[in-house]
Design a protein around this motif. Structure first.
Motif, PDB file in Angstrom:
ATOM      1  N   HIS A  60       0.716  -1.172   0.174  1.00  0.00           N
ATOM      2  CA  HIS A  60       0.013  -0.149  -0.049  1.00  0.00           C
ATOM      3  C   HIS A  60       0.810   1.333   0.030  1.00  0.00           C
ATOM      4  CE1 HIS A  60      -4.275  -0.840   0.442  1.00  0.00           C
ATOM      5  NE2 HIS A  60      -3.971  -2.106   0.853  1.00  0.00           N
ATOM      6  N   ASN A  61       1.775   1.301   0.949  1.00  0.00           N
ATOM      7  CA  ASN A  61       2.756   2.448   0.996  1.00  0.00           C
ATOM      8  C   ASN A  61       3.502   2.783  -0.324  1.00  0.00           C
ATOM      9  OD1 ASN A  61       3.504   4.420   2.898  1.00  0.00           O
ATOM     10  ND2 ASN A  61       3.573   2.916   4.285  1.00  0.00           N
ATOM     11  N   CYS A  62       4.008   1.831  -0.787  1.00  0.00           N
ATOM     12  CA  CYS A  62       5.002   1.995  -1.878  1.00  0.00           C
ATOM     13  C   CYS A  62       3.704   2.427  -3.223  1.00  0.00           C
ATOM     14  CB  CYS A  62       5.403   0.510  -2.445  1.00  0.00           C
ATOM     15  SG  CYS A  62       6.522  -0.151  -1.403  1.00  0.00           S
ATOM     16  N   TRP A  63       2.623   1.723  -2.971  1.00  0.00           N
ATOM     17  CA  TRP A  63       1.705   2.189  -4.213  1.00  0.00           C
ATOM     18  C   TRP A  63       1.265   3.575  -4.127  1.00  0.00           C
ATOM     19  CZ3 TRP A  63      -3.367   3.958  -4.908  1.00  0.00           C
ATOM     20  CH2 TRP A  63      -3.874   3.509  -6.028  1.00  0.00           C
ATOM     21  N   ASP A  64       1.043   4.019  -2.849  1.00  0.00           N
ATOM     22  CA  ASP A  64       0.629   5.437  -2.668  1.00  0.00           C
ATOM     23  C   ASP A  64       1.930   6.220  -3.190  1.00  0.00           C
ATOM     24  OD1 ASP A  64      -1.820   5.310  -1.332  1.00  0.00           O
ATOM     25  OD2 ASP A  64      -1.050   5.077   0.290  1.00  0.00           O
ATOM     26  N   ALA A  65       3.118   5.885  -2.946  1.00  0.00           N
ATOM     27  CA  ALA A  65       4.486   6.618  -3.256  1.00  0.00           C
ATOM     28  C   ALA A  65       4.575   7.023  -4.674  1.00  0.00           C
ATOM     29  CB  ALA A  65       5.529   6.221  -2.277  1.00  0.00           C
ATOM     30  N   ILE A  66       4.374   5.637  -5.324  1.00  0.00           N
ATOM     31  CA  ILE A  66       4.554   5.882  -6.744  1.00  0.00           C
ATOM     32  C   ILE A  66       3.344   6.427  -7.496  1.00  0.00           C
ATOM     33  CG2 ILE A  66       4.479   4.318  -8.805  1.00  0.00           C
ATOM     34  CD1 ILE A  66       6.220   2.190  -6.873  1.00  0.00           C
ATOM     35  N   ARG A  67       2.331   6.402  -6.742  1.00  0.00           N
ATOM     36  CA  ARG A  67       1.051   7.096  -7.326  1.00  0.00           C
ATOM     37  C   ARG A  67       1.540   8.518  -7.279  1.00  0.00           C
ATOM     38  NH1 ARG A  67      -4.141   9.810  -5.419  1.00  0.00           N
ATOM     39  NH2 ARG A  67      -2.809  10.617  -3.918  1.00  0.00           N
TER      40      ARG A  67
END
Lengths: 305, 223, 465
Positions: free
Chosen positions: C422-429
């Motif tokens: 989730h965190n990586c996904w958010d950061a990449i978004r």
């Protein structure tokens, strides 16, 4: 005919055409009208911050902010609200628009969702990316009730429904769409034009069909429509007819609707679209909505028809 | 003076040094807490021990860890310094003689030339480390006077020792003895205790990763 | 002023507390009051005596100040190699000072320490792999966060986040009712396409109990639906608990260890109540860290293990692909350059690097997978870990930190990034939003659903054409 209408609005000129239809429908048929505005899309991970859908700016959500937006929306629709004879409520929520519209429709037992078809640049790319499809596409796919959308301004001058075009592709969702279209036609005593397009590009499976084949298929389709739909028309309802044209479906549907002076087009949404992102631009439904001169209702599920 | 430093004081210094080091290790181990450190040391001891040993061993080998490989310059300085500091005092011929005469222990020794080479290398590396501390901003900012003091304490016996070897005379020998004692005495009480605590700390991290952060998944890494 | 109206030492314990602090938009008053918040030095000293033992004290003492940690830190690199970003410096000037002064520090110091602990370290522990002494600076900063939290010096969002866990046992105000309702809704929304699809709640003795991230039911329940669909296709006997379904722990980012224990114990209670053979968590890194890696210790489980085997979603996917429970249609495999984000929490700090690559071998056409450099256990943090993503006060620093991942992704030349966290996904978004490099990013679930073969008996009745 409709008891609870949910009008999902951007609270901006992009939704004006849909607003006209929504308020008119509610007044005309004595439905309660719920205005829903999804004001912000969650951003910044777990925080309380959302991106305001109109300004694209990050704002912190609190009671104050929500009530401000609520007041703004009420004043934006002041005239409509004053003129509307039906009971109206206003809800302001945050979240991903399609999800919140679906959530609200489910919670309220909505039987018709009205949406502005395109909010153009307003949706912004910031949440659309990473999640396929437009808000409308996603709502139309999952909603249990018909979803009505209005795109072109002159599609919104709703003067009562005298002529309905139901475009079928014989799919399962089309069954639900037919149920809705025939119900509306009977209740409003409108003409029902059951219409099918023989897709000459797809039908030929990559080769050109010769004219005999096309005509053969047209006859076949007519027979099928009589068997499928005609048989289900009640004895006392006579104002229906069947038509089959050949061509590219969305073009033919729009042309046909124009010719029959349609006040409403009913289409099925394709649940089986494999890739929403690809379907977003190309789907018949969206193309019809973009081009039609009247409101378009998409139906996917039989539940709330 | 010489008699005292090379005689009774030796016993005192070695006792303090050895007992001090043992005390540091015991205190470290006793201060470990499975719940605070969040490592189940006991139930998975064998697994932990494997990665603890691996961790210690690979970091003791030049270029044995990824960190050493990524910073070859530092690695050369580091190992030149530490090899000199450990092996020269232990196996210097002159020290072996004293051990035999004063302590009655038969002690192996290394050739004088090798000892000289290691000493010079160690001193050069020491100077290199000082320059590195001064030159690199990322090292300069964390360096304190204490770090230079420790470098001075560790390098002093080698400088004085080398001068003695080059014929520096009685005074230098005395200086060598004093600085030598000082270094040994400093080990348990200063950061030089890393001589033993290195093994403790590395073992702990090896166990941490080995037991709960991946050892079971068998990726064969060195932590 | 000892304690303020918004900023105080005690944690948020009730819904009113949360609403009250939420009403202080963006924590404006909260941070203003914090500047006056006095430090309870006696309490800080007591806490140090009780919890700062030989491991941390030795780490602080024997740090050779060699600077080998500097280059291991992505924040040091991305901030133009500012010496203040050297991990050792960050630890020594915060925790080091507190310990040396035995807790006698002032408000100004604590404010500085807060800034360091939440905006200059994501607790990714990459530096731990580069220190010759085996000093884990990520762990120390995390420990320092605990000290700061106990004194009320914590970013506003995280104070609220940990309060949410205390009140709702979830990082957001999702109640048991909301959750169960969402499960029903998602089953309903998809049962037409996947006949027989259900989300079984509170089934005892199932093979799998599934836990997730509260943001899923709250904002994108599609994710719950996707998990259900994949379990359904794989023919798993699975369930979700009505209570104890939330796997995340913002309180871990906040350093609120008490709340961490409450939160994880809640999940463990569900495991003990339903007795599943295994537990599968969602595609989230810190949730795995909290409930599988650290959780057993917070809850005082001496073997360091949860009550039942608790695996990350990627472990389940890899196993399902390996055993043929999920079959990928070879024609639908990814045929474009694609890269993979390694989550610090379950790759570096749990060792699942090869598991995700095994999944890649099934879902990506050979030749299209491009590794980031560095990768696996040595991968850089996405830029938003450790709570960094959600803290408004440090948004600018976070955005700068994203450049590391941006450049790593650009170097792969891929336009698609798989980020099963989730965190990586958010950061990449967010990095796409910030820098617009034209990439797409995705969890595994939607990818798998697009390419998995549905067994004959699970397909909907054929439509007429």
């Amino acid at each position: 005919m409709f008891q609870r209408i949910l009008f999902a609005t951007s609270g901006s000129p992009a939704s004006d055409d849909a607003a006209r239809v929504a308020f008119d429908l509610a007044s005309r048929y004595g439905a309660t009208l719920e205005l829903l505005h999804v004001t912000g899309v969650p951003t910044r991970a777990y925080s309380q911050v959302v991106k305001d859908v109109r300004t694209g700016e990050e704002v912190s959500v609190d009671e104050n902010y929500l009530s401000c937006i609520g007041d703004e929306l009420r004043s934006y629709y002041e005239k409509h609200l004053a003129a509307c004879t039906a009971p109206c409520t206003v809800s302001i929520v945050t979240g991903h628009p399609h999800r919140e519209i679906l959530r609200q429709a489910r919670n309220s037992g909505t039987d018709l969702i009205v949406m502005g078809a395109s909010t153009k640049g307003e949706e912004g790319k910031f949440y659309r990316r990473g999640m396929a499809g437009s808000t409308l596409q996603r709502v139309a796919k999952a909603a249990r009730c018909p979803v009505l959308s209005v795109h072109r301004p002159h599609a919104s001058y709703w003067g009562g429904i005298g002529s309905i075009v139901f475009a079928t592709d014989f799919s399962k969702p089309a069954e639900s769409a037919f149920a809705f279209a025939s119900k509306v036609a009977r209740e409003l005593d409108a003409e029902l034009h059951i219409f099918h397009t023989l897709d000459i590009e797809k039908g030929g499976m990559g080769r050109d069909m010769d004219q005999d084949e096309i005509e053969g298929r047209l006859i076949e389709a007519r027979k099928r429509m009589h068997a499928t739909y005609g048989a289900r028309m009640p004895e006392d309802f006579k104002k229906w007819q069947i038509e089959v044209w050949e061509g590219t479906p969305y073009v033919e549907i729009v042309k046909f609707a124009r010719e029959r002076l349609a006040d409403l087009i009913v289409v099925a949404h394709h649940a089986s679209d494999p890739d929403l992102e690809a379907a977003r631009i190309g789907s018949t439904m969206e193309q019809v909505i973009l081009r039609a001169n009247c409101p378009v209702v998409s139906v996917n599920h039989p539940d709330k028809v | 003076m010489y008699e005292f430093l090379a005689g009774p004081m030796l016993w005192v210094t070695f006792t303090v040094f050895i007992v001090g080091c043992i005390w540091r290790v015991v205190r470290y181990v006793r201060g470990l807490s499975w719940q605070l450190d969040r490592v189940a040391y006991r139930p998975h001891f064998a697994l932990g021990a494997k990665y603890a040993l691996k961790s210690i061993l690979f970091w003791l080998v030049p270029f044995g860890s990824r960190s050493w490989r990524e910073k070859p310059g530092m690695t050369v300085l580091f190992f030149a310094f530490h090899i000199g500091i450990v092996f020269v005092p232990l196996f210097l011929e002159a020290h072996a003689v004293i051990a035999r005469q004063r302590l009655g222990i038969a002690w192996p020794s290394m050739p004088a030339g090798l000892a000289d080479g290691l000493t010079v290398a160690m001193l050069v590396a020491g100077v290199g480390l000082v320059i590195r501390r001064l030159a690199l901003p990322e090292v300069r900012i964390i360096t304190t006077g204490y770090d230079y003091l420790l470098l001075a304490i560790t390098m002093a016996p080698f400088i004085t020792g080398l001068i003695c070897r080059l014929g520096g005379g009685e005074g230098w020998l005395l200086a060598h003895l004093i600085t030598g004692h000082l270094m040994l005495l400093a080990i348990p009480f200063t950061k030089l205790s890393h001589m033993v605590l290195y093994f403790c700390s590395r073992a702990q991290l090896g166990m941490d990763f080995g037991i709960k952060r991946g050892g079971e998944r068998g990726r064969g890494l060195v932590w | 002023m000892p304690e303020g109206k918004y900023c105080f030492r005690r944690p948020l314990q009730t819904e009113e507390d949360i609403l009250h602090l939420l009403s202080d938009t963006r924590g404006t008053n909260y941070y203003k009051e914090m500047e006056e918040l006095e430090v309870d030095t006696a309490d800080l000293k007591k806490r140090l005596d009780a919890t700062c033992k030989s491991r941390i004290r030795t780490w602080l003492d024997i740090c050779a100040r060699c600077g080998l940690c500097a280059d291991s830190c992505f924040l040091y690199r991305v901030n133009d190699r500012a010496p203040e970003q050297v991990p050792s410096y960050k630890v020594q000037t915060t925790l080091g000072e507190i310990v040396r002064k035995d807790g006698n520090v002032d408000t100004k110091f604590m404010l500085h320490a807060m800034e360091v602990c939440w905006s200059r370290c994501t607790c990714c522990s990459r530096c731990a792999q580069y220190c010759p002494h085996g000093i884990d600076m990520g762990q120390m900063i995390s420990y320092t966060r605990g000290l700061l939290y106990s004194q009320g010096f914590v970013p506003w969002e995280l104070k609220i986040g940990s309060g949410m866990h205390r009140v709702y046992r979830a990082q957001m105000d999702v109640t048991e009712e909301d959750w169960v309702e969402t499960c029903e809704w998602m089953a309903e929304e998809n049962e037409e396409e996947y006949p027989g699809l259900t989300i079984p709640v509170d089934v005892e003795d199932a093979d799998i109990m599934y836990t997730c991230n509260a943001r899923e039911p709250k904002h994108y329940p599609e994710d719950v639906a996707e998990a259900a669909i994949l379990f359904h296709i794989a023919g798993e006997n699975w369930t979700v608990p009505s209570n104890g379904w939330e796997q995340t722990a913002l309180c871990m980012f906040a350093g609120d260890w008490e709340a961490c224990k409450m939160q994880v114990q809640n999940v463990y209670d569900a495991i003990e109540r339903l007795r599943p053979k295994r537990v599968v968590g969602t595609e989230c890194g810190h949730a795995h860290r909290a409930s599988v890696i650290e959780g057993p210790y917070w809850c005082g489980r001496p073997d360091g293990k949860p009550p039942a085997p608790y695996i990350h979603y990627v472990e389940w996917v890899a196993e399902a692909l390996r055993t043929g429970k999920l079959k990928i249609d070879p024609a639908k495999r990814i045929k474009e350059p694609v890269t993979l984000q390694d989550s610090c929490n379950y790759v570096r700090n749990y060792g699942l690097a090869e598991v995700t690559r095994e999944i890649i071998s099934y879902i990506v056409e050979p030749g299209y997978f491009v590794e980031m450099a560095p990768n696996k256990e040595y991968n850089y943090c996405c830029g938003g870990g450790g709570g960094f993503n959600g803290v408004g006060r440090y948004r600018a620093q976070r955005n700068k930190a994203l450049k590391t991942k941006r450049d790593q992704i650009l170097a792969t030349g891929c336009k698609l990034v798989i980020a099963p966290c989730h965190n990586c996904w958010d950061a990449i978004r967010d990095l796409e939003e910030e820098f617009e490099i034209g990439i797409r990013w995705t969890f595994l679930k939607p990818l798998l659903i697009k390419m998995v073969e549905i067994p004959e008996h699970l397909r909907p009745e054929q439509e007429e054409e």
